[in-house]
Design a protein around this motif. Structure first.
Motif, PDB file in Angstrom:
ATOM      1  N   SER A 143     -15.561  -2.952 -15.569  1.00  0.00           N
ATOM      2  CA  SER A 143     -14.454  -2.508 -16.428  1.00  0.00           C
ATOM      3  C   SER A 143     -14.309  -0.987 -16.353  1.00  0.00           C
ATOM      4  CB  SER A 143     -14.694  -2.921 -17.879  1.00  0.00           C
ATOM      5  OG  SER A 143     -14.692  -4.328 -18.012  1.00  0.00           O
ATOM      6  N   ALA A 144     -13.058  -0.525 -16.293  1.00  0.00           N
ATOM      7  CA  ALA A 144     -12.781   0.910 -16.198  1.00  0.00           C
ATOM      8  C   ALA A 144     -12.859   1.550 -17.581  1.00  0.00           C
ATOM      9  CB  ALA A 144     -11.398   1.129 -15.606  1.00  0.00           C
ATOM     10  N   PHE A 145     -13.263   2.820 -17.593  1.00  0.00           N
ATOM     11  CA  PHE A 145     -13.348   3.580 -18.834  1.00  0.00           C
ATOM     12  C   PHE A 145     -11.991   4.234 -19.113  1.00  0.00           C
ATOM     13  CE2 PHE A 145     -17.762   3.286 -17.515  1.00  0.00           C
ATOM     14  CZ  PHE A 145     -18.401   2.965 -18.713  1.00  0.00           C
ATOM     15  N   ASP A 146     -11.008   3.382 -19.464  1.00  0.00           N
ATOM     16  CA  ASP A 146      -9.667   3.894 -19.739  1.00  0.00           C
ATOM     17  C   ASP A 146      -9.599   4.594 -21.096  1.00  0.00           C
ATOM     18  OD1 ASP A 146      -8.681   2.874 -17.328  1.00  0.00           O
ATOM     19  OD2 ASP A 146      -8.268   0.911 -18.228  1.00  0.00           O
ATOM     20  N   ALA A 147     -10.454   4.220 -22.007  1.00  0.00           N
ATOM     21  CA  ALA A 147     -10.465   4.826 -23.342  1.00  0.00           C
ATOM     22  C   ALA A 147     -11.521   5.919 -23.399  1.00  0.00           C
ATOM     23  CB  ALA A 147     -10.745   3.769 -24.405  1.00  0.00           C
ATOM     24  N   THR A 148     -11.149   7.066 -23.894  1.00  0.00           N
ATOM     25  CA  THR A 148     -12.093   8.179 -24.033  1.00  0.00           C
ATOM     26  C   THR A 148     -12.034   8.734 -25.459  1.00  0.00           C
ATOM     27  OG1 THR A 148     -10.426   9.748 -23.235  1.00  0.00           O
ATOM     28  CG2 THR A 148     -11.978   8.843 -21.604  1.00  0.00           C
ATOM     29  N   TYR A 149     -13.158   9.341 -25.851  1.00  0.00           N
ATOM     30  CA  TYR A 149     -13.245   9.951 -27.180  1.00  0.00           C
ATOM     31  C   TYR A 149     -12.329  11.165 -27.245  1.00  0.00           C
ATOM     32  CZ  TYR A 149     -15.158  13.044 -30.796  1.00  0.00           C
ATOM     33  OH  TYR A 149     -15.299  13.915 -31.848  1.00  0.00           O
ATOM     34  N   THR A 150     -11.515  11.226 -28.328  1.00  0.00           N
ATOM     35  CA  THR A 150     -10.556  12.315 -28.495  1.00  0.00           C
ATOM     36  C   THR A 150     -10.995  13.294 -29.577  1.00  0.00           C
ATOM     37  OG1 THR A 150      -8.769  10.805 -27.876  1.00  0.00           O
ATOM     38  CG2 THR A 150      -8.132  12.882 -28.894  1.00  0.00           C
ATOM     39  N   LYS A 151     -11.269  12.749 -30.774  1.00  0.00           N
ATOM     40  CA  LYS A 151     -11.689  13.641 -31.860  1.00  0.00           C
ATOM     41  C   LYS A 151     -12.308  12.830 -32.987  1.00  0.00           C
ATOM     42  CE  LYS A 151      -7.225  13.706 -34.298  1.00  0.00           C
ATOM     43  NZ  LYS A 151      -6.144  14.558 -34.830  1.00  0.00           N
ATOM     44  N   SER A 152     -13.014  13.561 -33.857  1.00  0.00           N
ATOM     45  CA  SER A 152     -13.578  12.947 -35.058  1.00  0.00           C
ATOM     46  C   SER A 152     -12.536  12.987 -36.173  1.00  0.00           C
ATOM     47  CB  SER A 152     -14.832  13.711 -35.490  1.00  0.00           C
ATOM     48  OG  SER A 152     -15.260  13.271 -36.762  1.00  0.00           O
ATOM     49  N   VAL A 153     -12.449  11.891 -36.924  1.00  0.00           N
ATOM     50  CA  VAL A 153     -11.485  11.794 -38.026  1.00  0.00           C
ATOM     51  C   VAL A 153     -12.181  11.887 -39.380  1.00  0.00           C
ATOM     52  CG1 VAL A 153      -9.692  10.365 -39.097  1.00  0.00           C
ATOM     53  CG2 VAL A 153      -9.953  10.376 -36.598  1.00  0.00           C
ATOM     54  N   LYS A 154     -13.253  11.098 -39.571  1.00  0.00           N
ATOM     55  CA  LYS A 154     -13.923  11.054 -40.873  1.00  0.00           C
ATOM     56  C   LYS A 154     -15.319  10.478 -40.693  1.00  0.00           C
ATOM     57  CE  LYS A 154     -14.081  10.861 -45.516  1.00  0.00           C
ATOM     58  NZ  LYS A 154     -13.923  12.029 -46.432  1.00  0.00           N
ATOM     59  N   GLN A 155     -16.303  11.040 -41.399  1.00  0.00           N
ATOM     60  CA  GLN A 155     -17.652  10.490 -41.413  1.00  0.00           C
ATOM     61  C   GLN A 155     -18.166  10.396 -42.852  1.00  0.00           C
ATOM     62  OE1 GLN A 155     -17.276  12.905 -38.602  1.00  0.00           O
ATOM     63  NE2 GLN A 155     -16.876  10.992 -37.495  1.00  0.00           N
ATOM     64  N   ILE A 156     -18.823   9.276 -43.155  1.00  0.00           N
ATOM     65  CA  ILE A 156     -19.593   9.110 -44.385  1.00  0.00           C
ATOM     66  C   ILE A 156     -20.998   8.736 -43.925  1.00  0.00           C
ATOM     67  CG2 ILE A 156     -19.814   7.887 -46.588  1.00  0.00           C
ATOM     68  CD1 ILE A 156     -16.869   7.189 -46.425  1.00  0.00           C
ATOM     69  N   PRO A 157     -21.831   9.756 -43.665  1.00  0.00           N
ATOM     70  CA  PRO A 157     -23.162   9.466 -43.095  1.00  0.00           C
ATOM     71  C   PRO A 157     -23.968   8.571 -44.033  1.00  0.00           C
ATOM     72  CG  PRO A 157     -22.656  11.816 -43.058  1.00  0.00           C
ATOM     73  CD  PRO A 157     -21.647  11.183 -43.928  1.00  0.00           C
ATOM     74  N   TYR A 158     -24.654   7.591 -43.577  1.00  0.00           N
ATOM     75  CA  TYR A 158     -24.580   7.014 -42.243  1.00  0.00           C
ATOM     76  C   TYR A 158     -24.012   5.615 -42.353  1.00  0.00           C
ATOM     77  CZ  TYR A 158     -27.356  10.925 -40.657  1.00  0.00           C
ATOM     78  OH  TYR A 158     -27.775  12.189 -40.349  1.00  0.00           O
ATOM     79  N   ASN A 159     -22.871   5.538 -43.035  1.00  0.00           N
ATOM     80  CA  ASN A 159     -22.217   4.264 -43.298  1.00  0.00           C
ATOM     81  C   ASN A 159     -20.948   4.063 -42.476  1.00  0.00           C
ATOM     82  OD1 ASN A 159     -23.260   5.080 -46.498  1.00  0.00           O
ATOM     83  ND2 ASN A 159     -23.990   3.222 -45.500  1.00  0.00           N
ATOM     84  N   LEU A 160     -20.075   5.046 -42.523  1.00  0.00           N
ATOM     85  CA  LEU A 160     -18.787   4.885 -41.850  1.00  0.00           C
ATOM     86  C   LEU A 160     -18.466   6.118 -41.018  1.00  0.00           C
ATOM     87  CD1 LEU A 160     -16.063   3.293 -41.521  1.00  0.00           C
ATOM     88  CD2 LEU A 160     -15.203   4.688 -43.413  1.00  0.00           C
ATOM     89  N   SER A 161     -18.030   5.848 -39.776  1.00  0.00           N
ATOM     90  CA  SER A 161     -17.542   6.921 -38.917  1.00  0.00           C
ATOM     91  C   SER A 161     -16.202   6.475 -38.337  1.00  0.00           C
ATOM     92  CB  SER A 161     -18.528   7.217 -37.788  1.00  0.00           C
ATOM     93  OG  SER A 161     -18.021   8.236 -36.945  1.00  0.00           O
ATOM     94  N   VAL A 162     -15.227   7.357 -38.397  1.00  0.00           N
ATOM     95  CA  VAL A 162     -13.899   7.075 -37.844  1.00  0.00           C
ATOM     96  C   VAL A 162     -13.659   8.058 -36.708  1.00  0.00           C
ATOM     97  CG1 VAL A 162     -11.432   6.854 -38.322  1.00  0.00           C
ATOM     98  CG2 VAL A 162     -13.107   6.309 -40.113  1.00  0.00           C
ATOM     99  N   LEU A 163     -13.492   7.522 -35.503  1.00  0.00           N
ATOM    100  CA  LEU A 163     -13.300   8.335 -34.302  1.00  0.00           C
ATOM    101  C   LEU A 163     -12.004   7.924 -33.619  1.00  0.00           C
ATOM    102  CD1 LEU A 163     -16.916   7.994 -32.808  1.00  0.00           C
ATOM    103  CD2 LEU A 163     -16.080   9.822 -34.305  1.00  0.00           C
TER     104      LEU A 163
END
Length: 441
Positions: A141-161
Motif C-alpha cells: 500500500s502506498a503512503f498517500d496520506a501524510t501527517y500535516t499538523k497537530s489539532v488537539k491533544q489531551i494527554p494521554y487520552n485523545l490526540s487529534v492530528l
C-alpha cells in the motif's frame, strides 16, 4: 459528623468515571473539519471514539473529506472513519520518534470483526525528509496520506492530528449486502421472532423505518423457550403489534451509542397510550435493556448498516404497560403464572381466622353479675361479654394497654424523637449528595 459524611459522599463522587473527551464538541471549534465532524455524528462513530479511553483521530480537511464521501454509502463512510481512529495515543513527538521508524497500530475498524486479516491496522512510517506517512496494512500500500499538523491533544487520552488524504484499501467502503430482514434474523438464530413479525405484518413497519433510522432488538429462539415466558401468540392482535413495536427504536442506536445513552429511550410503540420506553443499563462493555418488568442483555450485532442496526437480545422485552401487574386473562391467555411477572398471591388458608372462632381471651361472664340486677363498677375481671373483635389478628393491642409515652423514660422519649427525624434528615442528606454529585459531573 454531618460534614464528615459529606466529605465521604464527595470522595465517592470523584471516583465516578466520566467520559474524558467529546470528539464532536472539540471539532466544533474547527470549521475546517465540519464535514468530517458531521459524518462522525451521522454514522455514530463519535460514540465509539468517546467510549475509548485512549484514541488518536486522524482528521481530514473539508476538501479531502468531500472527495472521500462522494457517491459512498453511510456504511462505507463509517468503515473509513473507523480506520482513521487509532486505538493508541500519538502526538507529533511520538510520530517522529517511532521505534525502528515504523509501527502497525490497531483501529476501531479492527474491533468490528469485519476487517479481513490485519487490514484493520494502519501502517505508520517515518519517510524521507522528516515526513510521516500513513497507509493500509495491506502489503504494497502506498503512503498517500501524510501527517500535516497537530489539532488537539489531551494527554494521554485523545490526540487529534490532521492528515492530507484518507487511508483506504480495496473493499473498505463496499456497502454490506442488505439481506431480507427475516432471512437475516433466521440466520442469527431468531426464527421465532422472524415468524412473528411476518405473520403480524409488523415487518412492513420495520422496513419502512429502515431508511430513516432504525434499531431492532431481536430475541433469540432460546428467549421464547425460557420457563414462564408468556406465549405472544395468545395476545390480541393489537397487543402483539405493540409488543413487536416495543422491540424497535425509530432511530439508529448501535451498541456503542447505547452505552452513552442516559434516561429513557422511545420505542416504535411510544406515543400511544402509555410510555412504552426502555432504559439502558451499562456495566463495562455489557449493555442491558430495562423494561420495568425485567432486563435483557444485548448479545450481538447482526447488522450495522447505517442508519439500520439489528441486535440480538437474550430475553423477550415485556413492556410494563402490558405485563407490569397481574395481567388479565385476555392479555396473557391460558398460561401458567410467569416468574418474570410475579404472580399475585392470596393469603394462605391458615392465615385467615375463621369468622365464627371465639375470642380466645374473652373471659366468661361472672355468675354473680348474671343474677344480680344491681349495677357494679366496671372491672377488668368482671364485665359483660365483649362485642366480636373487628380485627382477628393476634397482634391487635388490647384496649386497656397503657399508652407508650406514659411509661417512657425521658431518655426513651429523646431516642424516639431522634428516630422521628432520622428519615427526613437522611432524605435531606441524600438530596445534598445528589446535588453535589450532579454539580461535579
Amino acid at each position: 459528623m454531618a460534614f464528615y459524611h459529606l466529605l465521604i459522599c464527595l470522595s465517592f463522587t470523584l471516583l465516578i468515571p466520566t467520559n474524558s473527551h467529546n470528539i464532536t464538541a472539540i471539532l466544533d471549534n474547527f470549521p475546517e473539519y465540519s464535514t468530517y465532524n458531521s459524518y462522525l455524528s451521522q454514522t455514530k462513530v463519535c460514540d465509539e471514539i468517546n467510549s475509548h479511553e485512549t484514541v488518536t483521530c486522524l482528521v481530514l480537511p473539508n476538501s479531502a473529506m468531500s472527495s472521500l464521501v462522494s457517491k459512498q454509502s453511510l456504511a462505507g463512510i463509517k468503515n473509513a472513519l473507523r480506520l482513521l481512529s487509532l486505538l493508541d495515543y500519538f502526538d507529533p513527538q511520538k510520530l517522529h520518534d517511532l521505534t525502528r521508524g515504523t509501527t502497525l497500530t490497531t483501529t476501531l475498524y479492527q474491533t468490528t470483526g469485519k476487517a479481513p486479516g490485519n487490514l484493520g491496522f494502519v501502517n505508520i512510517t517515518n519517510l524521507r525528509g522528516g515526513r510521516v506517512g500513513f497507509a493500509s496494512a495491506k502489503p504494497g500500500s502506498a503512503f498517500d496520506a501524510t501527517y500535516t499538523k497537530s489539532v488537539k491533544q489531551i494527554p494521554y487520552n485523545l490526540s487529534v492530528l490532521e492528515i492530507s488524504a484518507p487511508i483506504t484499501f480495496p473493499g473498505l467502503m463496499d456497502a454490506p449486502a442488505t439481506s431480507n430482514l427475516t432471512a437475516l434474523l433466521e440466520k442469527a438464530g431468531c426464527k421465532i421472532f422472524a415468524s412473528l413479525i411476518s405473520s403480524s405484518g409488523v415487518i412492513k413497519m420495520y422496513e419502512s423505518a429502515m431508511d430513516r433510522g432504525f434499531t431492532l432488538f431481536a430475541p433469540n429462539d432460546d428467549a421464547f423457550k425460557a420457563d414462564g415466558v408468556p406465549d405472544l401468540n395468545t395476545l390480541s392482535s393489537a397487543d402483539l403489534v405493540t409488543v413487536l413495536q416495543y422491540h424497535a427504536l425509530p432511530s439508529y442506536k448501535p451498541k456503542a451509542s447505547l452505552k452513552t445513552t442516559r434516561g429513557a429511550i422511545a420505542t416504535m410503540a411510544s406515543g400511544g397510550p402509555g410510555n412504552y420506553d426502555l432504559s439502558v443499563i451499562t456495566h463495562g462493555d455489557d449493555v442491558s435493556l430495562d423494561t420495568g418488568v425485567d432486563t435483557s442483555r444485548v448479545a450481538s450485532t447482526v447488522l450495522d448498516d447505517t442508519p439500520t442496526c439489528v441486535l440480538t437480545v437474550d430475553s423477550i422485552l415485556l413492556p410494563s404497560e402490558l405485563f407490569g401487574g397481574a395481567p388479565s386473562p385476555s392479555a396473557r391467555g391460558p398460561l401458567a403464572p410467569s416468574p418474570l411477572l410475579g404472580p399475585a398471591t392470596a393469603p394462605a388458608p391458615e392465615e385467615a381466622a375463621p369468622s365464627d372462632a371465639p375470642a380466645a381471651e374473652a373471659p366468661a361472664p361472672s355468675p354473680k353479675s348474671s343474677k344480680s340486677g344491681k349495677k357494679k363498677k366496671a372491672s377488668p375481671h368482671a364485665h359483660s361479654p365483649p362485642a366480636p373483635p373487628d380485627d382477628s389478628s393476634p397482634e391487635a393491642a388490647p384496649s386497656d394497654a397503657p399508652a407508650a409515652d406514659e411509661s417512657a423514660t425521658p431518655d426513651d422519649k429523646g431516642e424516639a424523637a431522634m428516630r422521628s427525624i432520622a428519615g427526613p434528615a437522611s432524605l435531606l442528606f441524600g438530596s445534598v449528595c445528589m446535588i453535589v454529585t450532579l454539580g461535579l459531573v
